[in-house]
Motif scaffolding. Structure first.
Motif: not given
Length: 124
Positions: A1-5
């Motif tokens: 989720n941290y790297l979703r962007h």
């Protein structure tokens, strides 16, 4: 989720290119909630072509190999798409389908009778 962007950014950048490559392969996920470990899942690979820009490679996991996964992932892309013979890439909107030469080469290789691989008098 941290790297979703970060992933979403590269996904947008990938769809702005004019030439992409795609492939999908069967994978098994052993501890996936609600699914048997023997159930097939799919990992899709989408890659930018050799266009002089930095390459972009993205993996996309799905539970099935249904065509709508490719359609959804490539939504907004307009250009050439190089793939193998999987029918799920057929008739995608605004996309011109190209064949992979490595896959086409297999048919020429299969046309050579066994034991005649080095007989250069054969047309194949």
């Amino acid at each position: 989720n941290y790297l979703r962007h970060v992933y979403d950014y590269f996904h947008r950048q990938l769809r702005m290119r004019k030439y992409l490559m795609a492939d999908e392969t069967r994978v098994q996920v052993l501890n996936e909630p609600g699914r048997n470990p023997e159930t097939d899942s799919w990992m899709w690979l989408f890659r930018s072509g050799e266009d002089g820009l930095p390459p972009i490679l993205l993996y996309h996991y799905t539970e099935t190999r249904a065509k709508f996964h490719a359609t959804s992932f490539l939504q907004g892309f307009s250009g050439y798409l190089e793939t193998d013979g999987y029918q799920g890439y057929n008739n995608l909107p605004d996309i011109k389908r190209c064949s992979c030469w490595a896959h086409v080469r297999r048919y020429f290789t299969d046309a050579i009778p066994k034991g005649k691989e080095y007989d250069y008098s054969l047309p194949a």
